[in-house]
Scaffold this motif. Structure first.
Motif, PDB file in Angstrom:
ATOM      1  N   ASN A 273       0.828  -1.211   0.000  1.00  0.00           N
ATOM      2  CA  ASN A 273       0.000   0.000   0.000  1.00  0.00           C
ATOM      3  C   ASN A 273       0.860   1.259   0.000  1.00  0.00           C
ATOM      4  O   ASN A 273       0.589   2.217  -0.743  1.00  0.00           O
ATOM      5  CB  ASN A 273      -0.922   0.007   1.227  1.00  0.00           C
ATOM      6  CG  ASN A 273      -1.973  -1.080   1.154  1.00  0.00           C
ATOM      7  OD1 ASN A 273      -2.386  -1.482   0.079  1.00  0.00           O
ATOM      8  ND2 ASN A 273      -2.393  -1.563   2.308  1.00  0.00           N
ATOM      9  N   GLU A 274       1.897   1.268   0.822  1.00  0.00           N
ATOM     10  CA  GLU A 274       2.754   2.450   0.911  1.00  0.00           C
ATOM     11  C   GLU A 274       3.483   2.709  -0.405  1.00  0.00           C
ATOM     12  O   GLU A 274       3.583   3.856  -0.858  1.00  0.00           O
ATOM     13  CB  GLU A 274       3.773   2.280   2.051  1.00  0.00           C
ATOM     14  CG  GLU A 274       3.168   2.278   3.451  1.00  0.00           C
ATOM     15  CD  GLU A 274       2.486   0.951   3.801  1.00  0.00           C
ATOM     16  OE1 GLU A 274       2.603  -0.020   3.007  1.00  0.00           O
ATOM     17  OE2 GLU A 274       1.843   0.898   4.858  1.00  0.00           O
ATOM     18  N   ARG A 277       1.008   3.904  -3.108  1.00  0.00           N
ATOM     19  CA  ARG A 277       0.599   5.292  -2.861  1.00  0.00           C
ATOM     20  C   ARG A 277       1.728   6.250  -3.252  1.00  0.00           C
ATOM     21  O   ARG A 277       1.470   7.316  -3.830  1.00  0.00           O
ATOM     22  CB  ARG A 277       0.235   5.476  -1.390  1.00  0.00           C
ATOM     23  CG  ARG A 277      -0.254   6.888  -1.071  1.00  0.00           C
ATOM     24  CD  ARG A 277      -0.721   7.020   0.368  1.00  0.00           C
ATOM     25  NE  ARG A 277      -2.005   6.376   0.591  1.00  0.00           N
ATOM     26  CZ  ARG A 277      -2.191   5.284   1.316  1.00  0.00           C
ATOM     27  NH1 ARG A 277      -1.149   4.695   1.908  1.00  0.00           N
ATOM     28  NH2 ARG A 277      -3.384   4.758   1.479  1.00  0.00           N
ATOM     29  N   SER A 280       1.753   6.837  -6.929  1.00  0.00           N
ATOM     30  CA  SER A 280       0.485   7.303  -7.492  1.00  0.00           C
ATOM     31  C   SER A 280       0.683   8.319  -8.610  1.00  0.00           C
ATOM     32  O   SER A 280       0.023   8.255  -9.656  1.00  0.00           O
ATOM     33  CB  SER A 280      -0.375   7.906  -6.373  1.00  0.00           C
ATOM     34  OG  SER A 280      -1.589   8.402  -6.882  1.00  0.00           O
ATOM     35  N   LEU A 308      -6.091   0.472  -1.500  1.00  0.00           N
ATOM     36  CA  LEU A 308      -6.106   1.880  -1.905  1.00  0.00           C
ATOM     37  C   LEU A 308      -7.325   2.131  -2.779  1.00  0.00           C
ATOM     38  O   LEU A 308      -7.843   1.202  -3.413  1.00  0.00           O
ATOM     39  CB  LEU A 308      -4.849   2.244  -2.707  1.00  0.00           C
ATOM     40  CG  LEU A 308      -3.487   2.200  -2.009  1.00  0.00           C
ATOM     41  CD1 LEU A 308      -2.409   2.675  -2.968  1.00  0.00           C
ATOM     42  CD2 LEU A 308      -3.487   3.033  -0.747  1.00  0.00           C
ATOM     43  N   GLU A 312      -6.732   6.368  -6.858  1.00  0.00           N
ATOM     44  CA  GLU A 312      -5.354   6.684  -6.472  1.00  0.00           C
ATOM     45  C   GLU A 312      -4.367   6.113  -7.489  1.00  0.00           C
ATOM     46  O   GLU A 312      -3.219   6.541  -7.554  1.00  0.00           O
ATOM     47  CB  GLU A 312      -5.041   6.142  -5.078  1.00  0.00           C
ATOM     48  CG  GLU A 312      -5.750   6.875  -3.957  1.00  0.00           C
ATOM     49  CD  GLU A 312      -5.219   6.502  -2.588  1.00  0.00           C
ATOM     50  OE1 GLU A 312      -4.015   6.732  -2.339  1.00  0.00           O
ATOM     51  OE2 GLU A 312      -5.997   5.959  -1.781  1.00  0.00           O
ATOM     52  N   HIS A 315      -6.809   7.793 -11.349  1.00  0.00           N
ATOM     53  CA  HIS A 315      -6.927   9.248 -11.339  1.00  0.00           C
ATOM     54  C   HIS A 315      -8.025   9.802 -12.262  1.00  0.00           C
ATOM     55  O   HIS A 315      -7.859  10.865 -12.866  1.00  0.00           O
ATOM     56  CB  HIS A 315      -5.580   9.881 -11.718  1.00  0.00           C
ATOM     57  CG  HIS A 315      -4.503   9.585 -10.724  1.00  0.00           C
ATOM     58  ND1 HIS A 315      -4.315  10.331  -9.579  1.00  0.00           N
ATOM     59  CD2 HIS A 315      -3.564   8.583 -10.680  1.00  0.00           C
ATOM     60  CE1 HIS A 315      -3.302   9.814  -8.883  1.00  0.00           C
ATOM     61  NE2 HIS A 315      -2.840   8.762  -9.516  1.00  0.00           N
TER      62      HIS A 315
END
Length: 513
Positions: A273-274, A277, A280, A308, A312, A315
């Motif tokens: 996830n980190e 992100r 992104s 997420l 993200e 867009h």
């Protein structure tokens, strides 16, 4: 020589028919909007021809110049090259002959784990395990590590890849795959049970290999002005996306503008996830620049759904030419799927929602109702292993963790003295990652994209193209989404298959057109 003269009198078309019986027609591929495209063209490993078939084609090319020219595409239309001294030398020779290189339309780059450190400990490791196997000769590993180091130091791979991409004037599809030798696999297995300190052992890593391969391929494609338009990375490393964002931001945008098809599957779950992100903005750059995209797939490990929001990554981008869209292993709200599908309601023909887990408060029937009533061109939808997030977590809590399934080949690599071991995480042939959602049916080919209906996207008898009048009264399907049996808690195999059929079995008169 009457037999030879008879053969020489055959037309080129008949000779190609003969070659088709030996090797598949190199011009015959699966369209990108078909359900089978992902498994056949993008995530399937390049198969080596049987020695007898390769020899037959080679012998035919020796008969005369005419036969040699006709048979060239059957040898070089799809080219696979391994990151190794031998593999790069072979690629260099091929692209030095324009009459061969001009036929290459698909290039697969086979990249092994990189030997990072600890090669001096190989003998100690093997002795500690009592290994006396020919695959585990210490000199073999030292040679491989030295070759890798030499290639990286001299940048020979970058030079040859640049030369190749310039020579492949008909190139359409580029694919990066991870390859694992039988020797490496055995060594890694042995290291798992070794009592030696981890720091003292050989360290094989995919992350630096993936980063280096992606960067060198990208630079080669850009500088060569390659005509390629499709890229597949079925086993990408999430950290590589961050490195690419920092190293070659302009390259990414320029290459993305050429794409009509992009398929990415990230097969590592650490800090997923980190990292996603943090990447992104890279995805925004790519998807905003790729205005001509017709097919998109972004996936993650089945055992570790990305947590997420869909936008993200995407867009809010809308692609006017999009024909097939796919995501795998994601925790989402129903409205996120609805909004993305609605942006492409007039153009989308295929939708893959594999391993998507809906969050609490969302229901699949809301997604299905929108797809059935509003999607104007949808021919197929894949709902393999869709479920609810809470139920998914409960299943995993009661299950032994098993890494993502893989597509493994046992054929030799032709570049080394041992067999090659391939794995494609998240491919269309993957198993169910250790979770037996339905032990009776889950492994049936009927539930894969290679089952009986996989290659058929002919419109359903109940679709707009074939019956331009109301079929509601004659249909045996549920009348509305409320009748689909969606309990908002879990999804059964039988339900998913019925839901797929219900979505595309829309009434031509009462659905939106």
């Amino acid at each position: 020589m009457p037999e030879l003269r008879g053969l020489l009198t055959l037309s080129n078309e008949l000779l190609k028919d003969v070659l088709d019986c030996i090797e598949a027609d190199p011009d015959r591929t699966v369209n990108i909007d078909r359900r089978a495209y992902l498994s056949v063209e993008s995530f399937r490993l390049p198969s080596l021809p049987e020695p007898s078939r390769a020899q037959d084609i080679g012998n035919l090319r020796l008969v005369c110049r005419r036969f040699a020219e006709i048979a060239i595409p059957y040898q070089f239309a799809k080219l696979a090259t391994r990151f190794s001294r031998h593999g790069l030398e072979r690629l260099d020779k091929i692209c030095s002959h324009s009459h061969l290189a001009k036929h290459t339309r698909k290039f697969s780059y086979l990249v092994p784990y990189f030997y990072v450190e600890g090669r001096e400990q190989i003998e100690q490791l093997l002795e500690s395990r009592g290994a006396h196997h020919r695959f585990l000769d210490p000199s073999l590993f030292r040679k491989k590590a030295d070759d890798q180091r030499r290639i990286l130091h001299t940048k020979e791979d970058a030079r040859i890849l640049g030369k190749a991409m310039a020579a492949f004037v008909s190139l359409q599809h580029v694919q990066i795959l991870r390859v694992q030798d039988e020797a490496d696999r055995m060594l890694l297995d042995m290291m798992e049970g070794s009592e030696l300190p981890r720091a003292a052992m050989l360290d094989l890593k995919w992350t630096p290999a993936c980063i280096h391969a992606t960067s060198t391929i990208a630079q080669a494609l850009l500088h060569s002005r390659s005509p390629f338009s499709r890229f597949s990375g079925p086993m990408m490393n999430s950290q590589s996306a961050l490195v690419i964002k920092d190293r070659i931001p302009q390259t990414v945008s320029l290459l993305a503008s050429r794409l009509t098809c992009l398929e990415l599957h990230f097969d590592d779950s650490e800090a997923l996830n980190e990292r996603m992100r943090a990447a992104s903005l890279l995805f925004k750059t790519v998807f905003s620049a790729a205005k001509n995209l017709q097919a998109v797939h972004v996936g993650f490990p089945s055992r570790s759904p990305l947590d997420l929001g869909l936008e993200e990554i995407f867009h809010g981008v809308q692609w006017e030419k999009l024909r097939a869209f796919g995501i795998q292993s994601w925790r989402l709200d129903a409205d996120e799927i609805v909004q993305l599908a609605r942006r492409h309601r007039t153009v989308l023909r295929g939708l893959r929602l594999r391993d998507v887990q809906l969050r609490e408060g969302s229901m699949w029937k809301d997604v299905l109702a929108m797809l059935r009533s509003e999607m104007e061109q949808l021919d197929w939808v894949s709902l393999r292993r869709v479920d609810y997030s809470k139920h998914f977590d409960e299943l995993w809590a009661d299950s032994m963790e098993i890494v993502d399934g893989s597509l493994e080949g046992s054929e030799s690599d032709n570049e080394d003295d041992f067999p090659a071991h391939f794995s494609v995480a998240g491919s269309d042939n993957d198993r169910d990652d250790g979770i037996d959602f339905n032990s009776e049916d889950e492994h049936s080919l009927a539930d894969t994209d290679q089952g009986p209906d996989a290659n058929e996207i002919a419109l359903s008898p109940n679709t707009t193209a074939s019956l331009p009048f109301c079929t509601c009264s004659r249909s045996s399907d549920p009348a509305s989404a409320d009748d689909l049996g969606d309990n908002g808690i879990f999804v059964l195999y039988q339900q998913r298959k019925m839901w797929e059929q219900w979505v595309i079995g829309r009434c031509p008169e009462h659905s939106c057109t």
